[in-house]
Write a protein that holds these residues in place. Structure first.
Motif, mmCIF file in Angstrom:
data_model
loop_
_atom_site.group_PDB
_atom_site.id
_atom_site.type_symbol
_atom_site.label_atom_id
_atom_site.label_comp_id
_atom_site.label_asym_id
_atom_site.label_seq_id
_atom_site.Cartn_x
_atom_site.Cartn_y
_atom_site.Cartn_z
ATOM 1 N N PRO A 27 0.776 -1.237 0.000
ATOM 2 C CA PRO A 27 0.000 0.000 0.000
ATOM 3 C C PRO A 27 0.809 1.289 0.000
ATOM 4 C CG PRO A 27 -1.018 -1.601 1.463
ATOM 5 C CD PRO A 27 0.296 -2.198 1.029
ATOM 6 N N GLU A 34 -5.857 2.600 0.810
ATOM 7 C CA GLU A 34 -6.204 1.253 0.346
ATOM 8 C C GLU A 34 -7.679 0.990 0.604
ATOM 9 O OE1 GLU A 34 -4.633 -2.620 -1.134
ATOM 10 O OE2 GLU A 34 -3.813 -0.567 -1.017
ATOM 11 N N TRP A 35 -8.352 0.457 -0.392
ATOM 12 C CA TRP A 35 -9.733 0.012 -0.206
ATOM 13 C C TRP A 35 -9.727 -1.499 -0.197
ATOM 14 C CZ3 TRP A 35 -13.557 -2.396 -3.503
ATOM 15 C CH2 TRP A 35 -14.841 -2.396 -2.933
ATOM 16 N N CYS A 36 -10.054 -2.092 0.953
ATOM 17 C CA CYS A 36 -9.941 -3.538 1.116
ATOM 18 C C CYS A 36 -11.259 -4.129 1.591
ATOM 19 C CB CYS A 36 -8.831 -3.875 2.107
ATOM 20 S SG CYS A 36 -8.650 -5.655 2.406
ATOM 21 N N ASP A 37 -11.877 -4.904 0.715
ATOM 22 C CA ASP A 37 -13.054 -5.677 1.088
ATOM 23 C C ASP A 37 -14.094 -4.816 1.814
ATOM 24 O OD1 ASP A 37 -14.438 -8.045 0.956
ATOM 25 O OD2 ASP A 37 -13.614 -8.860 2.815
ATOM 26 N N TRP A 78 -5.071 -3.819 8.349
ATOM 27 C CA TRP A 78 -3.909 -4.030 7.470
ATOM 28 C C TRP A 78 -3.544 -5.514 7.392
ATOM 29 C CZ3 TRP A 78 -3.125 -0.516 4.147
ATOM 30 C CH2 TRP A 78 -3.270 0.847 4.458
ATOM 31 N N VAL A 97 -5.572 -6.979 4.655
ATOM 32 C CA VAL A 97 -4.983 -6.683 3.342
ATOM 33 C C VAL A 97 -3.919 -7.712 2.995
ATOM 34 C CG1 VAL A 97 -3.629 -5.018 2.007
ATOM 35 C CG2 VAL A 97 -5.472 -4.208 3.499
ATOM 36 N N THR A 131 -8.776 -6.049 -2.840
ATOM 37 C CA THR A 131 -8.090 -4.936 -2.191
ATOM 38 C C THR A 131 -7.388 -4.113 -3.259
ATOM 39 O OG1 THR A 131 -6.600 -4.284 -0.386
ATOM 40 C CG2 THR A 131 -5.925 -6.172 -1.708
ATOM 41 N N SER A 132 -7.424 -2.794 -3.102
ATOM 42 C CA SER A 132 -6.925 -1.898 -4.149
ATOM 43 C C SER A 132 -6.159 -0.728 -3.562
ATOM 44 C CB SER A 132 -8.098 -1.325 -4.965
ATOM 45 O OG SER A 132 -8.837 -2.342 -5.595
ATOM 46 N N SER A 133 -5.058 -0.383 -4.242
ATOM 47 C CA SER A 133 -4.416 0.915 -4.040
ATOM 48 C C SER A 133 -4.921 1.784 -5.195
ATOM 49 C CB SER A 133 -2.890 0.776 -4.083
ATOM 50 O OG SER A 133 -2.421 -0.069 -3.063
ATOM 51 N N HIS A 157 -4.560 -3.396 -8.116
ATOM 52 C CA HIS A 157 -5.650 -4.114 -7.470
ATOM 53 C C HIS A 157 -5.312 -5.597 -7.354
ATOM 54 C CE1 HIS A 157 -7.841 -0.492 -8.858
ATOM 55 N NE2 HIS A 157 -7.277 -0.746 -10.018
#
Length: 381
Positions: free
Chosen positions: A112, A210-213, A253, A256, A299-301, A307
């Motif tokens: 991330p 970060e967008w995670c789940d 985290w 992630v 999960t995405s940065s 992603h």
């Protein structure tokens, strides 16, 4: 019955001698095995194990540079640097599993904090490599602004061990922050992209977004007072759904990292997109997973356009259908973990990129006999 020869050099000379041994035939480069499944399944007669080359060559905390053998685990290097309040600004999930510095360059892997610091290609200032014909080549050096010669580190970044063997790496390091805190906000992908953009453009300088789940994570590093102030302002922007307790942040985290690594039976893919494609990609993942009765987590940065999608449950054919849907919309998709039977259902790579002719030319120039990592990029070359 064929016999696989294993080489485990501990010095640059021994590594060169291993490459010069024509009896080795085709070789696959192996570190600690944390990315052994990335891309295509290699065909090989010998294994070149780099874990014996794990030493610290030199470290000057004042100059903020460190030179290591490429087989050193990143986690080990970070422990050494931490004694002087420094670190390599990289946090890939595979580091906890023992991923090596050379392996992380070869896979182009990052975590991330790529949002702020980029990937290892942005931290490397010099490399020594050994080519398939045993030629030793060097580029860069210990000076951060050194621009002499070809930048082999960038060429080898993401090459999956098909161009040569990384032997030694010189890295720039950064000071460790005195304080860190994370804002966590439950939200959908569209809200995450909008809120993340406001956090960035609001001069709050998150080191990672970060967008995670279903949870947006924004990490802030700096001085204790500065972190506290930025976290307060970020909380005001996020509203009532935000949490920022230390325990919740650590757990978030950890989720992630677990998602990125996957587990036995999972399929894990990496996808590169333009930053604003997060909402559309998240919708595609949900739609394809539901259609084929597969559990999907993502999960995405988003602002780095990086992603990871993990697929779990269902048959290999269902996983293949979801991956195919992702590849159709986003060709820059790499399979990093294959569920049982998936390789029989799916080619290692999708449609070749427009620059595939350049990739083939580079491969031919560095390894004309296809000795290294043969099959990693099949069917492209």
């Amino acid at each position: 019955m064929s016999t696989v020869t294993t080489y485990r050099p501990t010095t640059l000379r021994a590594l060169r001698d291993a490459l010069a041994d024509g009896a080795g035939g085709r070789l696959v480069i192996a570190g600690t095995g944390t990315a052994a499944d990335w891309g295509g399944a290699p065909e090989y007669d010998g294994v070149l194990d780099t874990t014996g080359m794990s030493g610290l060559i030199s470290y000057n905390p004042t100059d903020m540079t460190v030179a290591v053998q490429a087989g050193m685990p990143l986690a080990t290097l970070q422990e050494t640097l931490a004694e002087h309040g420094q670190w390599v600004a990289l946090d890939p999930a595979r580091a906890a599993a023992g991923a090596t510095v050379g392996g992380l360059i070869a896979t182009g892997d990052a975590g991330p904090v790529r949002h702020t610091f980029g990937t290892l290609r942005d931290c490397v200032i010099g490399v020594t490599v050994v080519l398939a014909d045993a030629t030793v080549a060097r580029s860069g050096g210990h000076v951060i602004k050194n621009v002499a010669g070809y930048d082999l580190a960038k060429l080898f970044h993401g090459s999956l061990g098909t161009l040569g063997v990384l032997a030694e790496v010189i890295l720039r390091v950064h000071p460790r922050a005195a304080a860190t805190a994370t804002l966590a906000v439950r939200c959908d992908a569209a809200t995450a992209f909008d809120l993340g953009a406001r956090l960035i453009h609001g001069s709050l300088e998150p080191v990672a977004v970060e967008w995670c789940d279903g949870t947006l994570l924004a990490r802030f590093d700096g001085t204790p007072g500065g972190v506290e102030d930025r976290l307060r302002r970020a909380r005001e922007l996020a509203g009532s759904d935000a949490t920022d307790t230390a325990d919740a942040a650590a757990d978030a985290w950890a989720v992630v990292g677990a998602l990125v690594r996957g587990a036995d039976g999972d399929t894990v893919v990496r996808i590169g997109t333009a930053p604003d494609r997060l909402p559309a990609l998240a919708a595609l993942v949900d739609r394809a997973a539901a259609e084929h009765a597969v559990d999907a987590a993502m999960t995405s940065s988003p602002f780095a356009g990086a992603h990871t999608v993990r697929l779990r449950g269902g048959a290999a054919a269902a996983h293949a259908a979801v991956v195919t849907a992702l590849r159709t919309a986003h060709p820059a998709t790499t399979v990093c973990r294959w569920t049982d039977g998936l390789r029989a259902e799916l080619p290692a790579w999708g449609e070749p990129p427009p620059a595939v002719a350049v990739l083939r030319a580079v491969k031919h120039a560095f390894d004309p006999d296809d000795r290294l990592g043969s099959g990693r990029f099949a069917p492209w070359f």
